[in-house]
Design an enzyme around this catalytic site. Structure first.
Site, PDB file in Angstrom:
ATOM      1  N   ASP A  20     -43.002  30.623  44.052  1.00 33.27           N
ATOM      2  CA  ASP A  20     -43.649  31.791  43.160  1.00 33.27           C
ATOM      3  C   ASP A  20     -44.868  32.745  43.345  1.00 33.27           C
ATOM      4  OD1 ASP A  20     -42.420  33.477  41.107  1.00 33.27           O
ATOM      5  OD2 ASP A  20     -43.637  32.598  39.449  1.00 33.27           O
ATOM      6  N   GLU A  81     -40.509  34.726  46.537  1.00 32.09           N
ATOM      7  CA  GLU A  81     -39.605  36.168  45.760  1.00 32.09           C
ATOM      8  C   GLU A  81     -40.068  37.216  46.147  1.00 32.09           C
ATOM      9  OE1 GLU A  81     -39.819  37.541  40.898  1.00 32.09           O
ATOM     10  OE2 GLU A  81     -40.134  35.270  41.931  1.00 32.09           O
ATOM     11  N   ASP A 154     -44.119  29.281  36.231  1.00 38.34           N
ATOM     12  CA  ASP A 154     -44.351  29.743  38.232  1.00 38.34           C
ATOM     13  C   ASP A 154     -43.029  28.328  38.510  1.00 38.34           C
ATOM     14  OD1 ASP A 154     -46.608  31.722  37.648  1.00 38.34           O
ATOM     15  OD2 ASP A 154     -46.924  29.745  36.303  1.00 38.34           O
TER      16      ASP A 154
END
Length: 172
Positions: A20, A81, A154
């Site tokens: 992330d 991501e 996260d």
């Protein structure tokens, strides 16, 4: 302090490093899928950078910490991501730079890079593209066993990215 379920070097299946991206906190997770399709969380943590340091130093810190995780767990794939640009373009640019460092760290180790949008991750983990963060966090323990319950957002996001990768690539 690393958070790990297992500390094994030998790979029994396909390993994904889910990331992330961020520049203050980078969520990382190593998820392994065995030959029967069962996923196991081997590691999750947050790479944190000191806000008082120059941005370039923070980026170097992210690269060094990712290198340690890659060396220890030997993932086959890195899943990150993609960025969702919000109102604050300055923050988005800083995160984009961190994301570049993350992808470069994997590429330098010849790890296959996979990228997923927030929509793809929401659909893969909850079945609903409009799911919010709370719904994703609630779903993760249903999809994979967690060794502890004090994960940061996260970390949950990194686990979700790794699971999305395994679901979309079918371990290829």
């Amino acid at each position: 302090m690393p958070k790990t379920n297992e500390n094994k070097k030998g790979v029994n299946g396909i390993r994904v490093l889910g990331v992330d991206p961020g520049y203050e906190r980078v969520g990382v997770a190593i998820v392994e899928q065995d030959e029967k399709g069962k996923e196991t969380l081997l590691y999750s943590d947050c790479i944190r950078t000191n806000k008082d340091l120059p941005h370039a130093v923070r980026l170097a810190s992210i690269a060094r910490e990712l290198e340690k995780v890659i060396s220890k767990y030997s993932p086959h794939m890195l899943a990150a991501e993609t960025l969702f640009f919000n109102v604050n373009q300055k923050t988005a640019m800083l995160v984009a730079e961190a994301r570049g460092v993350i992808i470069t760290a994997g590429s330098l180790k010849n790890i296959a890079i996979h990228e997923y949008s927030p929509l793809q991750i929401k659909i893969a983990t909850t079945g609903d593209g409009r799911a919010d963060k709370k719904q994703i966090i609630a779903m993760i323990p249903r999809l994979i066993k967690l060794a502890r319950k004090d994960l940061l957002d996260d970390e949950y996001d990194a686990i979700a990215v790794a699971l999305t990768c395994l679901a979309s690539t079918r371990g290829r």
